[in-house]
Design a protein around this motif. Structure first.
Motif: not given
Length: 786
Positions: A321-324, A328-330, A367-372
């Motif tokens: 969930t870190d914006v930084n 690729s890592k996410r 976390a899924l809100e970001i990755t989706l």
């Protein structure tokens, strides 16, 4: 009890050949008077209750697997397993079992297993039967070895003896030495024999042999043997894939060496089962049960080890969930979580619930809100898989989270709306992600799996939220594409998306009530959907038709009036006419819809169709649907005319007995007749039927004299006074009094008759005159008109 050596999980094999988790506890062995022998006892870790009490029978076959598993059968179809936390505890209990049975603890199985169908055949064979002698492990004997192993597969007893011989002589490693020699010499005949040998060793279904073959220093050689399939012209390069292409990525460094080893081993064994080994035949299907169990317990152990490492998971979600965090890592983190959730499918319900609660508490949905919403396709696909796992197990988790967001989150950032947006914006030409997300939405919107809690209804709250904050996002592409009366976009991706939206809306019509009704009526949604009947894509035309069919199937008068008022059968009839009688699915679907209207006798729709589209449908003769509809309509009209005639004939008696109440049943029938008429009406206007007025006028002309005489006689006998104010307007309520409309009576040429008629309809002044009427002998006691 704090001794972790004896800490175990108890498993039982269910009817579906899956292991059920019966609980965690501590195992011990003790003499039980009731069972008259040494028994295995497992007491629950939580409350000390007895989970297992099993007498160690002298003839029960106990099997030790993976150094931490003891498996045995009680009865014909009841298998049990103890999974130990530590190897030392497993060894202690194993020694106790072997001591009771008089066996050497170094063996992996205490008894020879004989299948039920083989019992009689081997009754005369004792446990002391001579072991199988294996040929010397030499290149020249490979064919003999292959033939021996193949012949032993047909006999359970010989399979046991063969497995024991292979294990005791370290035969697998000797065979692998020959494999290296054959590869160096390019001896393909020998390599083909080794393929058959190792394929059949797998079919021996022995965990002890699997432990050897799947060890880190041996497994790649075993895979190498299975590359030389005699039926294939070229060699399969499985080792190259496992060593070079299938790279292990540590999203976060795993410090637990045991966990790391299990992950590597499980992936490789799964690959062997799914890819390397040939598809088992019907007769071999049950011969790899131990391999399935091996993979199953490995996955359970991996999930348990990861779940117990709170520091590892906390670090993982913080980085996710870190914006930084780099994209690729996410992506690596999400792929790890996907595999983690995939392995969790092997957990039993109680353990699975704990698993998903752990993920939810750590913030998996946030976390899924970001990755989706990420552009990377692999990240997005893995996120959809994770969300699917969560929703399929517990949609209530996601609903509860969504409702919590409603108070403090902008609409665009709400998880449910993100899911809808990603469904709409899927860039895949085949819309694979959109199809999967539509399935997720369908589960979330299904009232069948919504729980009614003590102080609130999940169903009411979630559906209110969806139709207030989300449905407009879902139908936006539909409204946009039908804004000008023609489909705006006809590319395959757009029509596929519209088909998915229509499928979901059809589901809502079927399972939701007033929520979807308000949406359809307020947004004139059916009219917009029926624009798609003009599409060149027949499957989309059928989707639009199916939506209308769902509405008609409800037989809801609101929907029926909406369809009639909007003349919404027109696009359907136009499509039917354009189809020109071609024998296809569209033709059948449209006919079936009209057939339903006929069979269910939906009068309002039947009348509307016949009156407005009868000329277009009269020529359809290859089915009887439309002729029958017309016949039904004619019968209905005849009934209406008969009822009107009967009603008009009864007017004088009604006037004569103006203080009687009408029969309630008659009122209900008349109201039904009123509401079944297809004519539009306005509540603020009075409906006047000219034909009815003409008939009523003629009837009144002939009967008003007699009515006047009765009224005059009532007046002469001290009856109630009659108000002769001629300026008062005369009206009589028609048979549909409750509908709020009045039928105006026409004036007659006879002034006297008109006056008498007016006098008969005014209110009486003074008190009740029932007694006076009875004394006159002319009129019986009558109830007041209400």
């Amino acid at each position: 009890m704090t001794d972790t050596r004896r800490r175990v999980k108890l498993y039982a094999l269910n009817a579906d050949r899956q292991w059920d988790d019966r609980g965690t506890g501590h195992v011990s062995s003790a003499y039980v008077d009731r069972l008259k022998g040494i028994s295995l006892l497992v007491r629950a870790e939580s409350d000390g209750s007895l989970l297992l009490e099993s007498k160690i029978q002298p003839d029960t076959a106990y099997q030790k697997q993976q150094d931490t598993l003891i498996v045995w059968s009680e009865g014909d179809n009841f298998d049990l397993a103890l999974s130990f936390q530590e190897k030392a505890g497993c060894d202690e209990i194993w020694e106790k079992i072997c001591q009771v049975q008089g066996k050497d603890p170094s063996v992996e199985i205490t008894q020879d297993i004989v299948e039920e169908s083989e019992d009689e055949r081997f009754d005369d064979m004792s446990d002391s039967a001579p072991p199988i002698e294996l040929p010397s492990c030499e290149l020249s004997r490979l064919e003999d070895i292959s033939e021996l192993i193949s012949n032993c597969l047909s006999s359970p007893m010989r399979k046991e003896k063969l497995a024991a011989a292979i294990e005791s002589e370290g035969y697998i490693r000797k065979l692998l030495n020959l494999f290296h020699m054959c590869e160096d010499l390019e001896n393909y005949e020998g390599l083909h024999h080794l393929y058959d040998i190792f394929k059949n060793i797998f079919l021996l279904n022995k965990n002890a042999l699997f432990e050897v073959m799947f060890s880190d220093d041996v497994i790649f050689d075993v895979v190498g043997c299975l590359e030389y399939d005699p039926s294939c012209i070229t060699r399969k390069k499985h080792r190259e894939y496992l060593k070079q292409q299938a790279k292990f990525r540590e999203a976060i460094p795993i410090r637990n060496t045991e966990l790391l080893s299990k992950i590597h081993q499980t992936f490789r064994v799964q690959y062997i089962q799914d890819v390397v080994l040939p598809t088992p035949s019907v007769f071999e299907d049950n011969m790899l049960g131990t391999l399935n169990s091996f993979i199953f317990f490995n996955k359970v152990e991996i999930v348990s080890l990861v779940q117990e490492d709170e520091k590892f998971l906390t670090e993982l979600f913080a980085m996710l969930t870190d914006v930084n965090t780099l994209d690729s890592k996410r992506r690596d983190l999400v792929l790890f979580l996907k595999e983690f959730c995939n392995y969790s499918q092997n957990l039993q319900p109680q353990a699975k619930e704990t698993f998903y609660k752990t993920l939810t508490n750590l913030g998996i949905l946030a976390a899924l809100e970001i990755t989706l919403a990420m552009d990377d396709q692999k990240t997005k696909t893995a996120s959809i898989d994770i969300l699917t796992y969560i929703v399929e197990y517990s949609p209530s988790f996601v609903r509860e989270y969504t409702l919590q967001q409603s108070n403090n989150t902008h609409e665009d950032q709400i998880l449910l709306n993100i899911v809808i947006e990603q469904m709409i914006c899927d860039t895949d030409p085949e819309l694979g992600g959109a199809v999967q997300l539509m399935g997720v939405l369908r589960i979330l919107l299904d009232p069948e799996n919504m729980l009614a809690q003590v102080n609130k209804s999940e169903k009411t709250d979630f559906l209110n939220f969806f139709y207030k904050h989300s449905v407009q996002i879902l139908i936006a592409p539909l409204l946009e594409n039908t804004a000008h009366g023609e489909p705006q976009k006809e590319d395959y991706q757009t029509v596929q998306l519209l088909g998915l939206i229509l499928e979901l809306l059809s589901f809502c019509v079927e399972h939701h009530t007033y929520h979807i009704k308000n949406c359809i009526l307020n947004k004139d949604l059916l009219r917009r959907i029926l624009v798609l009947m003009k599409s060149t894509h027949k499957f989309l035309v059928l989707c639009a038709l199916r939506f209308m069919r769902k509405l008609i199937a409800l037989k809801d008068e609101f929907y029926n009036r909406y369809i009639i008022k909007g003349n919404l059968f027109a696009p359907v009839v136009d499509a039917f006419v354009r189809n020109n009688g071609r024998y296809n699915l569209l033709d059948s679907a449209i006919i079936e819809m009209f057939e339903f209207i006929k069979l269910e006798d939906i009068k309002t729709l039947c009348s509307h169709v016949v009156e407005n589209y009868g000329k277009s449908l009269d020529d359809i003769g290859y089915v009887q649907t439309f002729k029958t509809l017309k016949s039904r309509y004619d019968q209905h009209q005849d009934k209406l005319k008969d009822r009107d005639r009967n009603t008009l004939e009864s007017v004088p008696s009604i006037l004569r007995n103006s203080r009687y109440r009408r029969d309630q049943r008659q009122l209900d029938e008349e109201e039904e007749m009123w509401f079944n008429e297809e004519d539009d009406f306005d509540d603020n206007e009075t409906m006047v039927t000219s034909n009815t007025s003409d008939i009523l006028s003629k009837k009144l002309d002939t009967d008003l004299d007699s009515i006047g005489k009765i009224i005059e006689k009532n007046t002469d006998t001290n009856g109630p006074k009659i108000n002769n104010n001629s300026s008062q307007k005369a009206t009589v309520l028609n048979n549909n009094a409750n509908s709020g409309t009045a039928l105006a009576l026409p004036t007659t040429n006879t002034e006297n008759k008109s006056a008498l008629f007016k006098r008969s309809l005014v209110d009486y002044e003074g008190g009740d005159s029932d007694e006076e009427e009875e004394e006159s002998g002319e009129v019986t006691k009558r109830a007041r008109l209400s």
